[in-house]
Enzyme design. Structure first.
Site, PDB file in Angstrom:
ATOM      1  N   HIS A   1     -13.024 -62.730  59.079  1.00  0.00           N
ATOM      2  CA  HIS A   1     -13.210 -63.741  58.019  1.00  0.00           C
ATOM      3  C   HIS A   1     -14.625 -64.307  58.110  1.00  0.00           C
ATOM      4  CE1 HIS A   1     -12.512 -66.833  55.181  1.00  0.00           C
ATOM      5  NE2 HIS A   1     -11.673 -67.605  55.831  1.00  0.00           N
TER       6      HIS A   1
ATOM      7  N   HIS B   1     -13.277 -56.178  50.843  1.00  0.00           N
ATOM      8  CA  HIS B   1     -12.740 -57.504  50.539  1.00  0.00           C
ATOM      9  C   HIS B   1     -11.311 -57.340  50.022  1.00  0.00           C
ATOM     10  CE1 HIS B   1     -12.362 -61.551  48.958  1.00  0.00           C
ATOM     11  NE2 HIS B   1     -13.432 -61.847  49.656  1.00  0.00           N
TER      12      HIS B   1
ATOM     13  N   ASP C   1     -20.885 -61.612  53.291  1.00  0.00           N
ATOM     14  CA  ASP C   1     -21.428 -61.674  54.660  1.00  0.00           C
ATOM     15  C   ASP C   1     -22.476 -60.620  54.958  1.00  0.00           C
ATOM     16  OD1 ASP C   1     -18.191 -62.560  55.193  1.00  0.00           O
ATOM     17  OD2 ASP C   1     -19.835 -63.842  55.843  1.00  0.00           O
TER      18      ASP C   1
HETATM   19  C1  SDX Z   1     -14.843 -63.094  53.916  1.00  0.00           C
HETATM   20  O1  SDX Z   1     -10.719 -63.819  51.431  1.00  0.00           O
HETATM   21  C2  SDX Z   1     -11.867 -64.297  51.219  1.00  0.00           C
HETATM   22  O2  SDX Z   1     -12.167 -64.810  50.185  1.00  0.00           O
HETATM   23  C3  SDX Z   1     -12.817 -64.249  52.400  1.00  0.00           C
HETATM   24  C4  SDX Z   1     -14.250 -64.568  52.046  1.00  0.00           C
HETATM   25  C5  SDX Z   1     -14.389 -66.030  51.702  1.00  0.00           C
HETATM   26  O3  SDX Z   1     -15.332 -66.374  50.977  1.00  0.00           O
HETATM   27  O4  SDX Z   1     -13.619 -66.815  52.261  1.00  0.00           O
HETATM   28  O5  SDX Z   1     -14.684 -63.795  50.946  1.00  0.00           O
HETATM   29  C6  SDX Z   1     -15.205 -64.305  53.212  1.00  0.00           C
HETATM   30  O6  SDX Z   1     -14.082 -63.181  54.833  1.00  0.00           O
HETATM   31  C7  SDX Z   1     -15.419 -61.764  53.464  1.00  0.00           C
HETATM   32  C8  SDX Z   1     -14.904 -60.596  54.343  1.00  0.00           C
HETATM   33  C9  SDX Z   1     -15.688 -60.612  55.654  1.00  0.00           C
HETATM   34  N1  SDX Z   1     -15.125 -59.574  56.597  1.00  0.00           N
HETATM   35  C10 SDX Z   1     -15.771 -58.451  56.847  1.00  0.00           C
HETATM   36  O7  SDX Z   1     -16.813 -58.102  56.274  1.00  0.00           O
HETATM   37  C11 SDX Z   1     -15.122 -57.612  57.942  1.00  0.00           C
HETATM   38  C12 SDX Z   1     -15.074 -56.156  57.464  1.00  0.00           C
HETATM   39  N2  SDX Z   1     -14.130 -56.073  56.332  1.00  0.00           N
HETATM   40  C13 SDX Z   1     -12.758 -55.788  56.627  1.00  0.00           C
HETATM   41  O8  SDX Z   1     -12.247 -55.955  57.884  1.00  0.00           O
HETATM   42  C14 SDX Z   1     -11.820 -55.796  55.447  1.00  0.00           C
HETATM   43  O9  SDX Z   1     -12.466 -55.216  54.394  1.00  0.00           O
HETATM   44  C15 SDX Z   1     -11.253 -57.133  55.029  1.00  0.00           C
HETATM   45  C16 SDX Z   1     -10.575 -57.792  56.163  1.00  0.00           C
HETATM   46  C17 SDX Z   1     -12.326 -58.002  54.471  1.00  0.00           C
HETATM   47  C18 SDX Z   1     -10.244 -56.863  53.927  1.00  0.00           C
HETATM   48  O10 SDX Z   1      -9.228 -56.193  54.505  1.00  0.00           O
HETATM   49  P1  SDX Z   1      -7.975 -55.699  53.638  1.00  0.00           P
HETATM   50  O11 SDX Z   1      -8.029 -56.091  52.230  1.00  0.00           O
HETATM   51  O12 SDX Z   1      -6.764 -56.070  54.419  1.00  0.00           O
HETATM   52  O13 SDX Z   1      -8.251 -54.160  53.588  1.00  0.00           O
HETATM   53  P2  SDX Z   1      -7.500 -53.132  54.466  1.00  0.00           P
HETATM   54  O14 SDX Z   1      -7.636 -53.557  55.890  1.00  0.00           O
HETATM   55  O15 SDX Z   1      -6.138 -52.951  53.898  1.00  0.00           O
HETATM   56  O16 SDX Z   1      -8.369 -51.797  54.246  1.00  0.00           O
HETATM   57  C19 SDX Z   1      -8.041 -50.887  53.223  1.00  0.00           C
HETATM   58  C20 SDX Z   1      -8.683 -49.579  53.675  1.00  0.00           C
HETATM   59  C21 SDX Z   1      -8.296 -49.174  55.091  1.00  0.00           C
HETATM   60  O17 SDX Z   1      -8.479 -47.778  55.167  1.00  0.00           O
HETATM   61  P3  SDX Z   1      -7.151 -46.824  55.190  1.00  0.00           P
HETATM   62  O18 SDX Z   1      -6.248 -47.383  56.299  1.00  0.00           O
HETATM   63  O19 SDX Z   1      -6.526 -46.995  53.832  1.00  0.00           O
HETATM   64  O20 SDX Z   1      -7.664 -45.445  55.486  1.00  0.00           O
HETATM   65  O21 SDX Z   1     -10.107 -49.744  53.722  1.00  0.00           O
HETATM   66  C22 SDX Z   1     -10.556 -49.607  55.064  1.00  0.00           C
HETATM   67  C23 SDX Z   1      -9.349 -49.771  55.965  1.00  0.00           C
HETATM   68  O22 SDX Z   1      -9.532 -49.069  57.182  1.00  0.00           O
HETATM   69  N3  SDX Z   1     -11.553 -50.650  55.276  1.00  0.00           N
HETATM   70  C24 SDX Z   1     -12.718 -50.449  55.862  1.00  0.00           C
HETATM   71  C25 SDX Z   1     -13.373 -51.697  55.807  1.00  0.00           C
HETATM   72  N4  SDX Z   1     -12.588 -52.593  55.209  1.00  0.00           N
HETATM   73  C26 SDX Z   1     -11.448 -51.945  54.877  1.00  0.00           C
HETATM   74  N5  SDX Z   1     -13.278 -49.349  56.427  1.00  0.00           N
HETATM   75  C27 SDX Z   1     -14.520 -49.498  56.931  1.00  0.00           C
HETATM   76  N6  SDX Z   1     -15.207 -50.666  56.925  1.00  0.00           N
HETATM   77  C28 SDX Z   1     -14.677 -51.776  56.372  1.00  0.00           C
HETATM   78  N7  SDX Z   1     -15.356 -52.922  56.361  1.00  0.00           N
END
Ligand code: SDX
Length: 422
Positions: A263, A302, A358
């Site tokens: 997050h 996201h 981010d």
């Molecule tokens: C913020 O919610 C908000 O509004 C938050 C925020 C705010 O203003 O408050 O916007 C701020 O928190 C932004 C996000 C910051 N986090 C990151 O940048 C960390 C990296 N991102 C992820 O961990 C992920 O994308 C999330 C946590 C942000 C979202 O996760 P989801 O929606 O639960 O997505 P998921 O885990 O279900 O992923 C779907 C697929 C998966 O692949 P498969 O299992 O289908 O093969 O996408 C892949 C994931 O492995 N994936 C990624 C990835 N994010 C998702 N693969 C590589 N790199 C990534 N960053």
């Protein structure tokens, strides 16, 4: 065709219709017609937790609006304090309201001396500033016992004003403590972002001076981070607040959620990732590792945006203004190569993974002189206005205490076995 859905219970053949209102369906019909049957949705990926009129996100279109105002217009024409007023009160202030709001915030920036000298000074020398901030917010509830009267709207507004005003003071104190520098007191003749920079970086000079472009870039970053509907930390603030905990305890819990690298901790994780990649020519190998599932591309993806995060686009423009003053950040080239590689790779395209807020914010913060461990603290400073706007809205709606159900998958009943017989 009616704007509704029909649910049929195949066990009985009975059906019931549920109207679609504001893009959702009310759970009451489900509860009344299917008692004891729970809708399983871990992570709440498909569940609306509340009705809210504060922030609207249209993820597929990359749209973000605060109380109906597009984030692009607010970032270009507003200030963080004006946006905080908008989020909390629902309307943009007129000149008199804005001047009063700025006066009130300006005159609530100090913290109790006992808090500083006996609480903040009590941390271990290498305490992480976000751990200090999270603890400090909870500790502040002990200095304002009247904050427990959450039924009184005027009292809620006083605590909201105090918290928005004191976040920069708490944040700067955490930083100054961590580098062994004396605290810098707030100065009432400085703007909100300039005062924060002064409390962070002033040394022996009478007045902390900096380029106006730097102050404006920080104000824009605060605007962009102020709210984001039901993100993990805001949902936490609503959940704790629904138990009628005081606002300091509610936002302390929210800060703890924001501390997580998935997050708010992502901006610090992005910079660590860029440092780990090290050089421009290592980018392709890193991307290959991400595609093998060995790690995530921090700053990408996201839960809601399946298009560009509009904040990432604005931040990238703000970065250009900052780098004109500070000089470019050497990690920028690696970040740009990462972005270009990911945006053209089927792995990321198929999963709709784009840069989020981010991805670039850490580069700006670092160029402004903030150490990585302060990045999530910088996220918390403006996000407290979003947490409090939602906390206040939840109480205005007389929301019920948050208490979801579960699907039990554990052991069936079994008799206790004495330890000697196991
Ligand atoms: C913020 O919610 C908000 O509004 C938050 C925020 C705010 O203003 O408050 O916007 C701020 O928190 C932004 C996000 C910051 N986090 C990151 O940048 C960390 C990296 N991102 C992820 O961990 C992920 O994308 C999330 C946590 C942000 C979202 O996760 P989801 O929606 O639960 O997505 P998921 O885990 O279900 O992923 C779907 C697929 C998966 O692949 P498969 O299992 O289908 O093969 O996408 C892949 C994931 O492995 N994936 C990624 C990835 N994010 C998702 N693969 C590589 N790199 C990534 N960053």
């Amino acid at each position: 065709m009616p704007d509704s859905i029909t649910i049929t219970d195949n066990r009985t053949g009975e059906s019931f219709e549920v109207p679609i209102v504001d893009g959702g369906v009310d759970s009451a019909e489900w509860k009344n017609n299917l008692p004891g049957l729970w809708f399983n949705d871990p992570g709440y990926t498909t569940t609306s937790a509340c009705l809210s009129s504060i922030t609207e996100i249209k993820g597929d279109e990359g749209i973000l609006r605060y109380r109906g105002y597009p984030i692009e217009q607010l970032a270009e024409q507003s200030t963080y304090l004006e946006v905080a007023y908008l989020l909390v009160n629902g309307e943009l202030p007129d000149k008199g309201q804005y001047d009063q709001w700025v006066h009130d915030i300006t005159h609530h920036t100090y913290t109790h001396e006992n808090f500083r000298r006996r609480f903040v000074d009590g941390f271990h020398f290498n305490a992480h500033p976000m751990g200090m901030l999270t603890s400090s917010l909870a500790a502040m509830s002990t200095f304002y016992p009247e904050a427990k009267d959450i039924e009184d709207p005027a009292n809620r507004m006083l605590q909201i004003t105090r918290l928005i005003a004191k976040l920069p003071t708490l944040a700067a104190a955490s930083y100054r403590f961590s580098i062994g520098m004396p605290y810098v007191f707030p100065e009432n003749d400085l703007s909100f972002p300039h005062n924060f920079l002064s409390m962070m970086f002033k040394v022996a000079e009478d007045k902390y001076e900096t380029d106006p472009a730097i102050v404006r870039a920080l104000d824009i970053l605060f605007i962009l981070h102020a709210d984001h509907e039901q993100n993990c930390s805001t949902t936490t603030a609503r959940t704790v607040g629904s138990a009628h905990a005081d606002p300091y305890s509610s936002v302390a819990a929210a800060a703890a959620a924001l501390y997580g690298p998935r997050h708010g901790g992502a901006n610090e994780a992005v910079l660590n990732m860029l440092d780990e990649i090290g050089t421009y020519d290592q980018v392709d190998d890193f991307i290959a590792g991400v595609k093998r599932g060995e790690r995530r591309l921090m700053g990408f993806g996201h839960r809601v945006y399946k298009n560009f995060d509009p904040r990432a686009t604005i931040i990238k423009n703000a970065a250009d203004e900052v780098f004109k003053v500070t000089g470019s950040n050497p990690r920028l080239d690696i970040a740009l190569k990462l972005e270009e590689a990911a945006l053209n790779d089927e792995y990321f395209i198929s999963r709709k993974l784009y840069p989020n807020v981010d991805f670039y914010s850490g580069l700006i913060y670092q160029s402004l002189g903030f150490p990585p461990e302060m990045f999530t603290v910088l996220f918390a400073i403006p996000r407290v206005s979003g947490w409090l706007a939602h906390w206040n809205e939840m109480l205005e709606h007389n929301s019920r205490i948050t208490r979801p159900r579960q699907l039990y998958t554990g052991a069936a009943e079994r008799p206790y076995v004495a330890i000697g017989d196991r």
